[in-house]
Design an enzyme around this catalytic site. Structure first.
Site, PDB file in Angstrom:
ATOM      1  N   LYS A  48      -0.260   4.075   8.186  1.00 41.97           N
ATOM      2  CA  LYS A  48       0.720   4.721   7.252  1.00 41.97           C
ATOM      3  C   LYS A  48       1.202   3.812   6.145  1.00 41.97           C
ATOM      4  O   LYS A  48       1.504   3.981   5.090  1.00 41.97           O
ATOM      5  CB  LYS A  48       1.714   5.199   7.812  1.00 41.97           C
ATOM      6  N   GLY A  49       0.841   2.273   6.656  1.00 38.05           N
ATOM      7  CA  GLY A  49       1.668   1.158   5.900  1.00 38.05           C
ATOM      8  C   GLY A  49       0.891   1.102   4.633  1.00 38.05           C
ATOM      9  O   GLY A  49       1.622   0.571   3.578  1.00 38.05           O
ATOM     10  N   GLU A 104      -5.254  -2.285   2.134  1.00 34.17           N
ATOM     11  CA  GLU A 104      -4.278  -2.076   3.328  1.00 34.17           C
ATOM     12  C   GLU A 104      -2.803  -2.912   2.790  1.00 34.17           C
ATOM     13  O   GLU A 104      -2.854  -3.644   1.961  1.00 34.17           O
ATOM     14  CB  GLU A 104      -4.794  -3.299   4.230  1.00 34.17           C
ATOM     15  N   ASP A 105      -1.765  -2.738   3.668  1.00 33.96           N
ATOM     16  CA  ASP A 105      -0.790  -3.401   3.409  1.00 33.96           C
ATOM     17  C   ASP A 105      -0.429  -4.920   3.939  1.00 33.96           C
ATOM     18  O   ASP A 105      -0.039  -5.821   3.264  1.00 33.96           O
ATOM     19  CB  ASP A 105       0.785  -2.687   4.188  1.00 33.96           C
ATOM     20  N   ASP A 108      -3.067  -8.933   9.917  1.00 29.69           N
ATOM     21  CA  ASP A 108      -2.425  -9.677  10.832  1.00 29.69           C
ATOM     22  C   ASP A 108      -3.207 -10.359  11.710  1.00 29.69           C
ATOM     23  O   ASP A 108      -3.812 -11.576  11.549  1.00 29.69           O
ATOM     24  CB  ASP A 108      -1.471  -8.732  11.565  1.00 29.69           C
ATOM     25  N   LYS A 136      -1.372 -12.723   7.129  1.00 26.99           N
ATOM     26  CA  LYS A 136      -0.712 -13.885   8.069  1.00 26.99           C
ATOM     27  C   LYS A 136      -1.761 -14.684   8.239  1.00 26.99           C
ATOM     28  O   LYS A 136      -2.472 -14.515   9.513  1.00 26.99           O
ATOM     29  CB  LYS A 136      -0.026 -13.334   9.168  1.00 26.99           C
ATOM     30  N   ASP A 164       6.581  -1.140   9.016  1.00 25.06           N
ATOM     31  CA  ASP A 164       7.659  -0.786   9.575  1.00 25.06           C
ATOM     32  C   ASP A 164       8.089  -1.538  10.781  1.00 25.06           C
ATOM     33  O   ASP A 164       7.539  -2.502  11.283  1.00 25.06           O
ATOM     34  CB  ASP A 164       7.460   0.621  10.091  1.00 25.06           C
ATOM     35  N   ARG A 170      10.022   1.207   6.186  1.00 21.94           N
ATOM     36  CA  ARG A 170       8.730   1.204   5.416  1.00 21.94           C
ATOM     37  C   ARG A 170       9.119   1.571   3.732  1.00 21.94           C
ATOM     38  O   ARG A 170       8.464   0.922   2.866  1.00 21.94           O
ATOM     39  CB  ARG A 170       7.818   2.421   5.682  1.00 21.94           C
TER      40      ARG A 170
HETATM   41  C1  PRP Z   1      -0.809  -2.381  10.597  1.00 17.99           C
HETATM   42  C2  PRP Z   1      -1.494  -2.770   9.177  1.00 17.99           C
HETATM   43  C3  PRP Z   1      -2.863  -2.769   9.662  1.00 17.99           C
HETATM   44  C4  PRP Z   1      -2.912  -3.367  11.033  1.00 17.99           C
HETATM   45  C5  PRP Z   1      -3.113  -4.805  10.700  1.00 17.99           C
HETATM   46  O1  PRP Z   1      -1.071  -0.905  11.019  1.00 17.99           O
HETATM   47  O2  PRP Z   1      -1.237  -1.616   8.368  1.00 17.99           O
HETATM   48  O3  PRP Z   1      -3.542  -1.519   9.544  1.00 17.99           O
HETATM   49  O4  PRP Z   1      -1.437  -3.285  11.352  1.00 17.99           O
HETATM   50  O5  PRP Z   1      -2.979  -5.666  11.954  1.00 17.99           O
HETATM   51  P1  PRP Z   1      -4.223  -6.423  12.458  1.00 17.99           P
HETATM   52  O6  PRP Z   1      -4.781  -7.293  11.392  1.00 17.99           O
HETATM   53  O7  PRP Z   1      -3.631  -7.238  13.734  1.00 17.99           O
HETATM   54  O8  PRP Z   1      -5.359  -5.349  13.160  1.00 17.99           O
HETATM   55  P2  PRP Z   1      -0.331  -0.481  12.249  1.00 17.99           P
HETATM   56  O9  PRP Z   1      -1.304  -0.503  13.251  1.00 17.99           O
HETATM   57  O10 PRP Z   1       1.001  -1.105  12.303  1.00 17.99           O
HETATM   58  O11 PRP Z   1       0.082   1.070  11.599  1.00 17.99           O
HETATM   59  P3  PRP Z   1       0.901   1.586  10.518  1.00 17.99           P
HETATM   60  O12 PRP Z   1       0.098   1.320   9.332  1.00 17.99           O
HETATM   61  O13 PRP Z   1       0.971   3.078  10.686  1.00 17.99           O
HETATM   62  O14 PRP Z   1       2.249   0.999  10.411  1.00 17.99           O
END
Ligand code: PRP
Length: 192
Positions: A48-49, A104-105, A108, A136, A164, A170
């Site tokens: 959802k991000g 993407e938001d 990580d 990051k 979030d 969010r």
């Molecule tokens: C977050 C973000 C990416 C992912 C990145 O989503 O939107 O999809 O994590 O992390 P990574 O680089 O360690 O794989 P999340 O799984 O938190 O779901 P959300 O978007 O619904 O918050």
């Protein structure tokens, strides 16, 4: 929601709404230049991000920005670094021979995007590029080629602009560091 409404729940605002919008405009110009105004890619948002960045990027772009969405569960068995990715909602579109831009938001560990890029390429897309508002660098676990990055940020628990903690924050307009006392009792891992 504004950072000042949240008081001591946040420690630092990393990027204000104005900075995010202005950086996004620069990224949109780069994207237009790379693809050409007559060859728009399909924008694929990851729920959802990515909702906020998709909404702002799509409106900033000066071509017809078609959008599609995927929902993935990034982490299996309770650990966020497992690399296990499960599709919860797949694309509505056939992407064969299409230029695809993943929106993407945050990147990580990079595990989600690394998997997703391979997955979309295997469907016969003409090209698959990645655009993320935040990254990051210290948290990356895989080498991943990212085409458009808004800001590199420190490896801290950040919220806002789609990001979030327990589904809250969010709709915070800025990107900010969450105060440890908010999540320390819950044993939460740093985002996302
Ligand atoms: C977050 C973000 C990416 C992912 C990145 O989503 O939107 O999809 O994590 O992390 P990574 O680089 O360690 O794989 P999340 O799984 O938190 O779901 P959300 O978007 O619904 O918050």
């Amino acid at each position: 929601m504004d950072a000042k409404q949240l008081g001591d729940e946040l420690t630092t605002v990393l990027h204000t709404e104005e900075e995010l919008r202005s950086r996004l405009a620069e990224m949109a110009r780069e994207i237009e230049r790379d693809y050409g105004l007559d060859r728009p890619p399909l924008l694929v948002g990851v729920l959802k991000g990515a909702v906020m960045v998709m909404a702002d990027l799509a409106r900033e772009l000066r071509f017809h920005a078609q959008m599609d969405w995927m929902a993935v569960s990034s982490y299996g068995a309770g650990t966020k670094s497992s690399g296990v990715v499960r599709i919860l909602k797949d694309l509505d579109s056939d992407i064969t021979d299409r230029d695809v831009l993943i929106v993407e938001d945050i990147i990580d560990s990079g595990l989600t995007l690394s998997w997703l890029k391979d997955n979309l390429q295997s469907r016969g897309a003409k090209s698959v590029k990645i655009c993320t508002m935040l990254r990051k660098p210290e948290a990356l676990k895989v080498v991943i080629d990212v085409d458009y990055v808004g800001y590199d940020i420190p490896n801290e628990f950040v919220v806002g602009y789609g990001l979030d903690y327990a589904e809250n924050y969010r709709n915070l307009r800025d990107v900010a560091v969450l105060a440890p006392h908010v999540y320390s009792d819950q044993g939460a891992e740093s985002n996302a």
